[in-house]
Scaffold this active site. Sequence first.
Site, PDB file in Angstrom:
ATOM      1  N   HIS A 149      47.318  43.125  43.578  1.00 12.28           N
ATOM      2  CA  HIS A 149      46.147  42.299  43.883  1.00 12.28           C
ATOM      3  C   HIS A 149      45.770  41.413  42.691  1.00 12.28           C
ATOM      4  CE1 HIS A 149      41.598  42.025  44.471  1.00 12.28           C
ATOM      5  NE2 HIS A 149      42.084  41.491  45.573  1.00 12.28           N
ATOM      6  N   ARG A 150      45.940  40.125  42.856  1.00 11.92           N
ATOM      7  CA  ARG A 150      45.747  39.148  41.772  1.00 11.92           C
ATOM      8  C   ARG A 150      46.717  39.471  40.624  1.00 11.92           C
ATOM      9  NH1 ARG A 150      39.034  39.183  41.667  1.00 11.92           N
ATOM     10  NH2 ARG A 150      38.812  39.697  43.892  1.00 11.92           N
ATOM     11  N   GLU A 197      50.022  39.048  45.036  1.00 10.71           N
ATOM     12  CA  GLU A 197      48.900  38.507  45.821  1.00 10.71           C
ATOM     13  C   GLU A 197      48.301  37.298  45.098  1.00 10.71           C
ATOM     14  OE1 GLU A 197      44.677  38.509  47.721  1.00 10.71           O
ATOM     15  OE2 GLU A 197      45.085  38.997  45.634  1.00 10.71           O
ATOM     16  N   ASP A 210      45.340  34.250  45.449  1.00 15.66           N
ATOM     17  CA  ASP A 210      44.225  33.552  46.099  1.00 15.66           C
ATOM     18  C   ASP A 210      44.347  32.072  45.757  1.00 15.66           C
ATOM     19  OD1 ASP A 210      42.844  35.899  47.064  1.00 15.66           O
ATOM     20  OD2 ASP A 210      42.191  36.264  45.008  1.00 15.66           O
ATOM     21  N   HIS A 263      40.587  33.135  42.261  1.00 18.63           N
ATOM     22  CA  HIS A 263      39.816  33.824  43.291  1.00 18.63           C
ATOM     23  C   HIS A 263      38.520  33.086  43.632  1.00 18.63           C
ATOM     24  CE1 HIS A 263      36.796  36.660  44.842  1.00 18.63           C
ATOM     25  NE2 HIS A 263      37.812  37.170  45.506  1.00 18.63           N
ATOM     26  N   GLU A 304      46.504  33.977  50.014  1.00 13.39           N
ATOM     27  CA  GLU A 304      45.232  33.859  50.751  1.00 13.39           C
ATOM     28  C   GLU A 304      44.667  32.444  50.683  1.00 13.39           C
ATOM     29  OE1 GLU A 304      42.161  36.684  49.686  1.00 13.39           O
ATOM     30  OE2 GLU A 304      40.697  35.667  50.963  1.00 13.39           O
ATOM     31  N   GLN A 343      47.245  35.375  54.361  1.00 13.81           N
ATOM     32  CA  GLN A 343      46.018  36.085  54.732  1.00 13.81           C
ATOM     33  C   GLN A 343      44.818  35.152  54.595  1.00 13.81           C
ATOM     34  OE1 GLN A 343      44.729  38.683  51.541  1.00 13.81           O
ATOM     35  NE2 GLN A 343      46.108  37.706  50.101  1.00 13.81           N
TER      36      GLN A 343
HETATM   37  O1  G3P Z   1      42.998  39.565  49.995  1.00 13.04           O
HETATM   38  C1  G3P Z   1      42.658  40.890  50.054  1.00 13.04           C
HETATM   39  C2  G3P Z   1      41.507  41.014  49.175  1.00 13.04           C
HETATM   40  O2  G3P Z   1      41.931  40.374  48.010  1.00 13.04           O
HETATM   41  C3  G3P Z   1      40.321  40.331  49.743  1.00 13.04           C
HETATM   42  O3  G3P Z   1      39.333  40.286  48.842  1.00 13.04           O
HETATM   43  O4  G3P Z   1      37.857  38.946  47.491  1.00 13.04           O
HETATM   44  O5  G3P Z   1      39.717  40.174  46.415  1.00 13.04           O
HETATM   45  O6  G3P Z   1      40.208  38.174  47.773  1.00 13.04           O
HETATM   46  P1  G3P Z   1      39.287  39.348  47.575  1.00 13.04           P
HETATM   47 CA    CA Z   2      42.587  38.003  47.988  1.00 12.91          CA
END
Ligand code: G3P
Ligand code: CA
Length: 300
Positions: free
Chosen positions: A41-42, A68, A70, A83, A150, A186
């Site tokens: 995540h990130r 991942e 954003d 993000h 995302e 996503q």
């Molecule tokens: O994309 C899954 C999760 O990352 C969603 O929350 O705010 O961290 O992008 P956020």
């Molecule tokens: Ca995300």
Amino acid sequence: MKKAIILTLGLILFISSGMTNAVFADDNDSDDKKNILNVAHRGASGHAPEHTLPSYALGEKMGGDYIEIDLQMTKDGHLIAMHDETLDRTTNGQGLVKDHTLAQIKELDAGSWFNEKYPEYAKPEYEGLQVPTLDEVLKEFGPEAQYYIETKSPEVYPGMEEKLLETLEKHGLIGEEVPSDQVLIQSFSPASLQKLHNLNPDLSLVQLLWYTNPATITNAELETYKQYAMGLGMNHSQIDQTYVEKVRSHGFEIHPYTVNEKEDMKKLIDWGVTGMFTNFPDRLEEVIATSGEDDDKEEE
Ligand code: G3P
Ligand code: CA
């Protein structure tokens, strides 16, 4: 006598085929637990400044299956990995991304904030890191890596979806020869995902959901998502086993976010999730490595 032999043989075949099925069923369960998608995540953002190349590289090194990313879009139309809609939290800049050109954003330091906030993970090489563009990330990690991208705030960035597909195509990440799970896209925005689906019905799309209370989901909602999405993602702390089973029974992948504690990871795997987002892909890697061991022992 002949009849007795045939009956005995039939009985042996019946029992052995039942045993075989039972073994396969348990094996599948155990295998499922080892095939959980580990989404960095990130990047490995528990260890390094989020959405920087070192964070993504660490995510891969620590066992992440997916990087991942954003997306936000600059004033001059470049997709960047960030993000927030504003520069304030993760750079030394200020203001909205959409009010800055890429050249302006490239001047910023996207790493020092992390060293200050997390001294236990700080490293001198994080100072002065640049905000990467999507193009740079895909170039750096190549077409063999798996990406979980995302569309953030798509209502703020008209044309974001087209630009995303154009960039993926440029890097050979869209097309018949590309595995369907190479790139997952996503969004919290159904409109953004529906637009992507209309632009290219072969894309693998994941609808993100946000709950503030314990989550419930209706058959009607699931049928709506089914029209364009192959997976759902939601905050892990709001779901239970019943929710997971319902989502899976409708044929969806289910990838809760953002799961950082091993106990939560284990619980979600037992409930039947098919992957999860984590800032600590190393922890999830360890949990996955030992997942299914209890099932295996029961079998022995
Ligand atoms: O994309 C899954 C999760 O990352 C969603 O929350 O705010 O961290 O992008 P956020
Ligand atoms: Ca995300």
